[in-house]
Design a protein around this motif. Structure first.
Motif, short mmCIF file in Angstrom:
data_model
loop_
_atom_site.label_atom_id
_atom_site.label_comp_id
_atom_site.label_asym_id
_atom_site.label_seq_id
_atom_site.Cartn_x
_atom_site.Cartn_y
_atom_site.Cartn_z
N ASP A 259 -6.82 10.84 6.85
CA ASP A 259 -5.64 11.41 6.22
C ASP A 259 -4.69 12.04 7.24
OD1 ASP A 259 -4.21 11.80 3.78
OD2 ASP A 259 -4.58 13.94 4.02
N ARG A 260 -5.24 12.53 8.33
CA ARG A 260 -4.39 13.15 9.38
C ARG A 260 -3.91 12.07 10.34
NH1 ARG A 260 -5.95 18.55 11.87
NH2 ARG A 260 -5.60 17.16 13.60
N ARG A 261 -2.61 12.10 10.63
CA ARG A 261 -2.01 11.08 11.49
C ARG A 261 -2.67 11.02 12.87
NH1 ARG A 261 4.51 11.18 11.15
NH2 ARG A 261 4.47 13.37 10.68
N ASP A 262 -2.92 12.15 13.46
CA ASP A 262 -3.49 12.13 14.81
C ASP A 262 -4.91 11.55 14.80
OD1 ASP A 262 -4.28 14.50 13.46
OD2 ASP A 262 -4.56 15.59 15.33
N ASP A 263 -5.68 11.83 13.77
CA ASP A 263 -7.02 11.23 13.65
C ASP A 263 -6.92 9.72 13.50
OD1 ASP A 263 -8.18 13.75 13.77
OD2 ASP A 263 -8.42 13.91 11.59
N PHE B 190 0.83 -1.21 0.00
CA PHE B 190 0.00 0.00 0.00
C PHE B 190 0.87 1.26 0.00
CE2 PHE B 190 -2.79 -3.39 1.28
CZ PHE B 190 -3.91 -3.13 0.52
N GLY B 191 2.07 1.15 -0.55
CA GLY B 191 2.93 2.29 -0.79
C GLY B 191 3.72 2.74 0.42
N SER B 192 3.11 3.59 1.19
CA SER B 192 3.76 4.26 2.32
C SER B 192 3.31 3.68 3.66
CB SER B 192 3.40 5.74 2.28
OG SER B 192 1.99 5.88 2.48
N LEU B 193 3.95 4.14 4.71
CA LEU B 193 3.46 3.81 6.05
C LEU B 193 2.02 4.32 6.20
CD1 LEU B 193 6.67 4.59 8.06
CD2 LEU B 193 5.52 2.38 7.98
N HIS B 194 1.78 5.52 5.71
CA HIS B 194 0.43 6.10 5.79
C HIS B 194 -0.60 5.21 5.09
CE1 HIS B 194 -2.64 9.18 6.07
NE2 HIS B 194 -2.80 9.17 4.75
N GLY B 195 -0.29 4.77 3.89
CA GLY B 195 -1.21 3.91 3.16
C GLY B 195 -1.40 2.57 3.84
N THR B 196 -0.33 2.01 4.38
CA THR B 196 -0.42 0.70 5.01
C THR B 196 -1.15 0.76 6.34
OG1 THR B 196 1.62 0.05 3.87
CG2 THR B 196 0.94 -1.28 5.78
#
Length: 164
Positions: free
Chosen positions: A76-80, A39-45
């Motif tokens: 999309d926001r890390r804290d959320d 899923f690409g990035s850490l964010h996507g995964t």
């Protein structure tokens, strides 16, 4: 089996906390960098793990699949994302804690996400997949963290069992 799945739910929450702490110590650019993960990035995964867990819990509860693709960015926001992950992990712990052996042996039916196929299976092996899937993608994140910053936190089940 119930005790095993309760342990896995606790381990899941513990490993996710360690992973999120490490991932969120990165810069925004590093966190979103394409690391060639599925899923690409850490964010996507991390979003995929969240989405997949929500989908599986809905299935386990005989609810329809949420209207998401497996690569959906739920937050999309890390804290959320982190706040919702903590809440979801509590839900997973509560769900497994409420199970009994009869429910674990029972079957449930759901529709797959990829080809919309109707599947009926016993809950116990589906839960085994649920926790294994989480470990699989956390391993990808571990490799990405190691590549990005040279180290990643220990997340082995044995480490958790020893009180890590």
């Amino acid at each position: 089996m119930k005790a095993h799945f309760e342990m896995m739910a606790a381990y899941n929450a513990w490993a996710n906390q360690r992973l999120y702490d490490a991932a969120f110590a990165l810069s925004e650019e590093e966190y979103r960098r394409d690391c060639q993960l599925f899923f690409g990035s850490l964010h996507g995964t991390l979003n995929h793990l969240f989405v997949a867990d929500v989908i599986w819990l809905a299935r386990f509860r005989d609810q329809p699949n949420p209207p998401w693709r497996l690569d959906h960015i739920a937050h999309d926001r890390r804290d959320d994302l982190q706040k919702r992950r903590v809440s979801l992990d509590r839900d997973i712990i509560g769900f497994t804690g409420a199970l009994d052996e009869g429910r674990l042996a029972s079957e449930f039916t759901y529709r797959t996400m990829v080809n919309n196929k109707l599947v009926t299976q016993a809950l116990s092996p589906a839960l085994a997949h649920f926790f294994n899937h989480q470990t699989h993608h956390r391993g990808q994140c571990h490799a990405a963290l190691t590549r990005l910053v040279g180290a990643a936190p220990a997340m082995d089940l044995a480490y958790f069992q020893r009180g890590g």
